[in-house]
Design a protein around this motif. Structure first.
Motif: not given
Length: 179
Positions: A97-108
């Protein structure tokens, strides 16, 4: 980090951007961006985009304190698409594990995620804002290909804004396409 603000089309291949905790690794206002075989790590955001079509393939998006990938615009005012294929988001090359905050936050307006590992992030794996179409198939979310528990801190997939979405496909016709 790298800012592609004045470029209309960009291809980033086999590049590592280690932002050492100082802002966004790669940001784009451009029309078409393809990122492949690269690592975006240790920024506040790995990749932030606003306009156009974005494809991220076979990359590591890791160790970013806010979001691994973030759309900074509302798709209703800025047409955009995001395609994620074969990425490791929150899990490093060694499988740790090498965490991000949110993995992906998408508005598309269109979002496709296939064959990714989106695990180990401290918040959501995938947070989807209002959009027209989302296809999420053959991903490991909260686990890896060996089915080890690498859960995300929040929901694996958060359908934020679902009431305004046009459609989402997470229940494919074949078991081979299931998450």
């Amino acid at each position: 980090g790298v800012d592609l603000a004045s470029v209309k089309k960009a291809t980033i291949e086999n590049t590592t951007i280690d932002n050492q905790g100082k802002g966004t690794c790669l940001s784009s206002l451009t029309t078409d961006v393809t990122i492949s075989g690269s690592t975006l790590k240790n920024g506040t955001v790995g990749y932030s985009y606003k306009l156009g079509s974005h494809t991220i393939k076979n990359c590591y998006i890791i160790g970013n304190t806010s979001d691994g990938i973030n759309s900074s615009a509302d798709y209703r005012t800025h047409s955009q698409s995001l395609e994620l294929i074969g990425n490791y988001i929150g899990v490093g090359p060694s499988g740790k594990i090498d965490a991000n905050g949110n993995g992906v936050y998408v508005n598309a307006s269109a979002f496709v995620a296939k064959d990714n590992i989106i695990s180990g992030n401290t918040d959501y794996g995938v947070k989807i804002g209002p959009n027209e179409t989302s296809i999420i198939e053959r991903n490991y979310i909260g686990t890896d290909e060996f089915h080890r528990d690498l859960g995300n801190g929040g929901c694996g997939i958060d359908l934020h804004g679902m009431s305004t979405m046009g459609g989402i496909s997470m229940a494919p016709e074949s078991i081979e396409d299931a998450n």
